[in-house]
Scaffold this motif. Structure first.
Motif, PDB file in Angstrom:
ATOM      1  N   LEU A   1       0.825  -1.209   0.000  1.00  0.00           N
ATOM      2  CA  LEU A   1       0.000   0.000   0.000  1.00  0.00           C
ATOM      3  C   LEU A   1       0.858   1.258   0.000  1.00  0.00           C
ATOM      4  N   ALA A   2       1.961   1.232   0.746  1.00  0.00           N
ATOM      5  CA  ALA A   2       2.853   2.393   0.777  1.00  0.00           C
ATOM      6  C   ALA A   2       3.471   2.635  -0.599  1.00  0.00           C
ATOM      7  N   ALA A   3       3.892   1.556  -1.260  1.00  0.00           N
ATOM      8  CA  ALA A   3       4.486   1.686  -2.592  1.00  0.00           C
ATOM      9  C   ALA A   3       3.452   2.164  -3.596  1.00  0.00           C
ATOM     10  N   TYR A   4       2.218   1.664  -3.471  1.00  0.00           N
ATOM     11  CA  TYR A   4       1.158   2.080  -4.394  1.00  0.00           C
ATOM     12  C   TYR A   4       0.841   3.562  -4.204  1.00  0.00           C
ATOM     13  N   ARG A   5       0.781   4.001  -2.961  1.00  0.00           N
ATOM     14  CA  ARG A   5       0.515   5.410  -2.680  1.00  0.00           C
ATOM     15  C   ARG A   5       1.586   6.297  -3.311  1.00  0.00           C
ATOM     16  N   THR A   6       2.860   5.916  -3.137  1.00  0.00           N
ATOM     17  CA  THR A   6       3.956   6.699  -3.706  1.00  0.00           C
ATOM     18  C   THR A   6       3.878   6.734  -5.223  1.00  0.00           C
ATOM     19  N   GLU A   7       3.598   5.584  -5.816  1.00  0.00           N
ATOM     20  CA  GLU A   7       3.491   5.500  -7.276  1.00  0.00           C
ATOM     21  C   GLU A   7       2.374   6.398  -7.810  1.00  0.00           C
ATOM     22  N   GLN A   8       1.214   6.337  -7.156  1.00  0.00           N
ATOM     23  CA  GLN A   8       0.087   7.152  -7.603  1.00  0.00           C
ATOM     24  C   GLN A   8       0.354   8.640  -7.398  1.00  0.00           C
ATOM     25  N   LEU A   9       1.019   8.983  -6.293  1.00  0.00           N
ATOM     26  CA  LEU A   9       1.321  10.384  -6.027  1.00  0.00           C
ATOM     27  C   LEU A   9       2.265  10.955  -7.088  1.00  0.00           C
ATOM     28  N   LEU A  10       3.245  10.160  -7.492  1.00  0.00           N
ATOM     29  CA  LEU A  10       4.161  10.603  -8.544  1.00  0.00           C
ATOM     30  C   LEU A  10       3.429  10.813  -9.866  1.00  0.00           C
ATOM     31  N   LYS A  11       2.494   9.910 -10.176  1.00  0.00           N
ATOM     32  CA  LYS A  11       1.716  10.051 -11.406  1.00  0.00           C
ATOM     33  C   LYS A  11       0.864  11.317 -11.365  1.00  0.00           C
ATOM     34  N   ILE A  12       0.240  11.567 -10.227  1.00  0.00           N
ATOM     35  CA  ILE A  12      -0.622  12.744 -10.086  1.00  0.00           C
ATOM     36  C   ILE A  12       0.206  14.025 -10.239  1.00  0.00           C
TER      37      ILE A  12
END
Length: 227
Positions: free
Chosen positions: A180-191
């Motif tokens: 979940l932490a990795a997914y959050r970081t990935e999505q934040l970078l995309k945003i």
């Protein structure tokens, strides 16, 4: 005016920081199959099917977590245990899952987890055919799992099945918290990247607007929006 998300986030942090809140993850996870179906069953078929993966990927993460909770890990005497140890499978959360469909879901989830392990070990030994076969079995088990939860309407929702299995592989080896932490970081970078692109487009449009606006109408431009 919509929701003030900064204030909403602060309220959530305040609420769940309260040591007197007695709710537990075990209770929230009870009857997961029924909750998923009641809230998302129709939406998956009528809205998300046919959309790009980005539209439902966060749901796939949640389904992958539920899939992992339903899987049964091998005991010490189980011959599967050696493979799990070799693959370094992350342990499931220490909770007793209560679900009316668990008897049906657990074997499918376990088959998916076994396939993840087999695919990983085959890939390590450079056995491409065995890895591909294991992945196919894992995807099939994942699809069958989703069909039990959401009904036959998702049987041909191939993109959802692939997305869930992909996140399931990550959960299996990193654990849910790290996934979940990795997914959050990935999505934040995309945003942030999309925001930067949007501002670049706005600045170019504003440049064109300024060039085309007569001097006497200069106060009517939208330059203040992104300056």
């Amino acid at each position: 005016a919509g929701v003030d998300f900064i204030q909403y986030r602060a309220k959530l942090v305040e609420r769940f920081s309260n040591p007197y809140i007695k709710d537990t993850l075990e209770r929230l996870a009870q009857d997961g199959s029924q909750k998923f179906f009641a809230t998302l069953g129709e939406a998956l078929v009528k809205h998300f099917k046919g959309q790009s993966r980005a539209k439902f990927d966060v749901l796939a993460v949640a389904f992958a977590a539920f899939l992992r909770c339903c899987a049964t890990e091998p005991g010490e005497a189980d011959p599967r245990a050696a493979k799990y140890d070799e693959a370094m499978v992350a342990p499931a959360p220490p909770m007793e899952l209560v679900d009316p469909k668990l008897v049906t879901l657990s074997p499918l989830a376990t088959a998916a987890l076994d396939a993840v392990v087999d695919e990983h070990l085959a890939a390590q030994s450079l056995d491409v055919d065995a890895a591909d076969d294991a992945r196919r079995k894992g995807e099939e088990a994942t699809g069958a799992f989703l069909a039990v939860v959401f009904g036959k309407g998702v049987e041909d929702f191939g993109e959802l099945k692939l997305a869930v299995y992909g996140h399931f592989c990550t959960v299996a080896f990193t654990g849910m918290r790290q996934c979940l932490a990795a997914y959050r970081t990935e999505q934040l970078l995309k945003i942030k990247a999309e925001i930067a692109q949007t501002y670049a487009v706005l600045r170019e449009l504003q440049r064109q607007e300024i060039l085309l606006t007569p001097p006497e109408e200069a106060n009517n431009t939208t330059i203040a929006l992104t300056s």
